[in-house]
Design an enzyme around this catalytic site. Structure first.
Site, PDB file in Angstrom:
ATOM      1  N   ASN A 250      69.239  84.344  73.462  1.00 32.47           N
ATOM      2  CA  ASN A 250      69.640  82.946  73.321  1.00 32.47           C
ATOM      3  C   ASN A 250      69.754  82.352  74.726  1.00 32.47           C
ATOM      4  OD1 ASN A 250      70.962  80.543  72.998  1.00 32.47           O
ATOM      5  ND2 ASN A 250      72.720  81.379  71.894  1.00 32.47           N
ATOM      6  N   VAL A 251      68.893  81.381  75.048  1.00 32.63           N
ATOM      7  CA  VAL A 251      68.864  80.856  76.425  1.00 32.63           C
ATOM      8  C   VAL A 251      70.162  80.150  76.810  1.00 32.63           C
ATOM      9  CG1 VAL A 251      66.345  80.624  76.495  1.00 32.63           C
ATOM     10  CG2 VAL A 251      67.749  78.663  75.754  1.00 32.63           C
TER      11      VAL A 251
ATOM     12  N   ASN B 248      60.873  76.359  77.875  1.00 33.71           N
ATOM     13  CA  ASN B 248      60.292  75.624  76.740  1.00 33.71           C
ATOM     14  C   ASN B 248      61.194  75.597  75.506  1.00 33.71           C
ATOM     15  OD1 ASN B 248      57.826  74.821  74.896  1.00 33.71           O
ATOM     16  ND2 ASN B 248      58.623  76.741  74.055  1.00 33.71           N
TER      17      ASN B 248
ATOM     18  N   SER C 122      60.302  65.717  77.910  1.00 31.10           N
ATOM     19  CA  SER C 122      59.779  65.032  76.727  1.00 31.10           C
ATOM     20  C   SER C 122      59.630  63.548  77.033  1.00 31.10           C
ATOM     21  CB  SER C 122      60.748  65.197  75.557  1.00 31.10           C
ATOM     22  OG  SER C 122      60.464  64.260  74.537  1.00 31.10           O
TER      23      SER C 122
ATOM     24  N   TYR D 212      69.266  64.595  72.773  1.00 32.02           N
ATOM     25  CA  TYR D 212      67.949  65.088  73.208  1.00 32.02           C
ATOM     26  C   TYR D 212      67.437  64.300  74.423  1.00 32.02           C
ATOM     27  CZ  TYR D 212      63.107  66.787  72.459  1.00 32.02           C
ATOM     28  OH  TYR D 212      61.859  67.359  72.586  1.00 32.02           O
TER      29      TYR D 212
ATOM     30  N   LYS E 134      66.656  65.893  78.069  1.00 31.68           N
ATOM     31  CA  LYS E 134      65.294  65.861  78.611  1.00 31.68           C
ATOM     32  C   LYS E 134      65.201  65.039  79.899  1.00 31.68           C
ATOM     33  CE  LYS E 134      63.342  68.546  75.569  1.00 31.68           C
ATOM     34  NZ  LYS E 134      62.866  69.886  75.988  1.00 31.68           N
TER      35      LYS E 134
END
Ligand code: NAP
Length: 252
Positions: A62-63, A89, A150, A162, A166
């Site tokens: 799990n990053v 990623n 993104s 998000y 990003k």
């Protein structure tokens, strides 16, 4: 930097863009360390990389977990003896409006919805870059770290969490390129627009159709088109500190 025999870690390498980049780089002789949450998915991706012509191993990690990232990086270094690249990623979506009014009630975006995306998409990128960078320096390896940002970094409705993550990842690309150049480590970003993967397949069909209609090229991107850019970034040694926009001309 030549891809042949380069050791590259790809987070979220079990499916979607991560797997596509892995197969593309494997076909050019790279040795991949695939990191994801699901062992079976990882094993299928690793087998596909081997079939494409490169070496690959899988790592469940799990990053967003500091200890797991540290262990994964040590294991990759011990398995391959070198690390020449990392593609940050792994990412998740937990979309929602900041505030919504329903039947006279105000609904708020929950802290857990906010935090889960920040944990994976921003903190995960920090943890992986920090530990992989440290290991590369320790091993005397040079190379490239790619952050997958993104188009939403510009600010997309329903994506507070998000978009913030990003945009953060795009800014960190510049910060780390400046800080790590002295160690021979380049840092680049890719900001994809809408690409055909499991992630976009989970969007509502009406939203997807509306989005595609707004893209000047009138289609979504293909995972291979992102993978092609990742290969270019590895091979072009003057590229650092910038985020490549790959979105068919769409502007949010
Ligand atoms: P995807 O198909 O959902 O694949 C992402 C992979 O990352 C999944 O296998 C996922 O596992 C894994 N993952 C999630 N959380 C993780 C964690 N904490 N640790 C390790 N692995 C984890 O997504 P994608 O479409 O290929 O997207 C890849 C990246 O590109 C993401 O960063 C995304 O934000 C970015 N991006 C995608 C698009 C697009 O149109 N597809 C556009 C712009 C940017 P689970 O499935 O178990 O969660």
């Amino acid at each position: 930097m030549q891809l042949k025999d380069s050791v590259i870690i790809i987070t979220g390498g079990g499916q979607g863009l991560g797997r596509s980049m892995a197969e593309f780089l494997a076909a050019r002789g790279a040795r991949l360390a695939l990191v994801d949450l699901d062992q079976q998915r990882l094993d299928e991706a690793a087998a596909a990389c081997k079939a494409a012509g490169g070496d690959a191993r899988s790592y469940v990690c799990n990053v967003a977990n500091e200890e797991q990232v540290g262990d994964m990086v040590n294991q990759v270094a011990s398995d391959f003896g070198a690390i020449n690249g990392l593609i940050n990623n792994a990412g998740i979506l937990r979309d929602g409006l900041l505030l919504k009014s329903k039947d006279g009630q105000i609904q708020k975006l929950s802290l857990s919805q906010w935090q889960s995306v920040i944990d994976v998409n921003l903190t995960g990128v920090f943890l992986c870059t920090r530990d992989v960078g440290a290991k590369m320096i320790e091993l005397g390896n040079q190379g490239l770290i790619i952050n997958i940002s993104s188009i939403s970094r510009a600010g997309n409705i329903g994506q507070s969490n998000y978009s913030a993550a990003k945009a953060g990842v795009a800014a960190l690309t510049v910060v780390w390129a400046r800080e790590l150049a002295r160690f021979g480590i380049r840092v680049a970003g890719i900001a994809p627009g809408f690409i055909e993967t499991e992630m976009t397949a989970s969007m509502k069909p009406e939203a997807l159709e509306k989005m595609t209609a707004g893209i000047p090229l009138k289609r979504m991107g293909k995972p291979d088109e992102i993978a092609h850019s990742a290969a270019y970034l590895f091979e072009n040694e003057f590229y650092t500190g910038r985020v490549l926009e790959l979105d068919g001309g769409l502007r949010l």
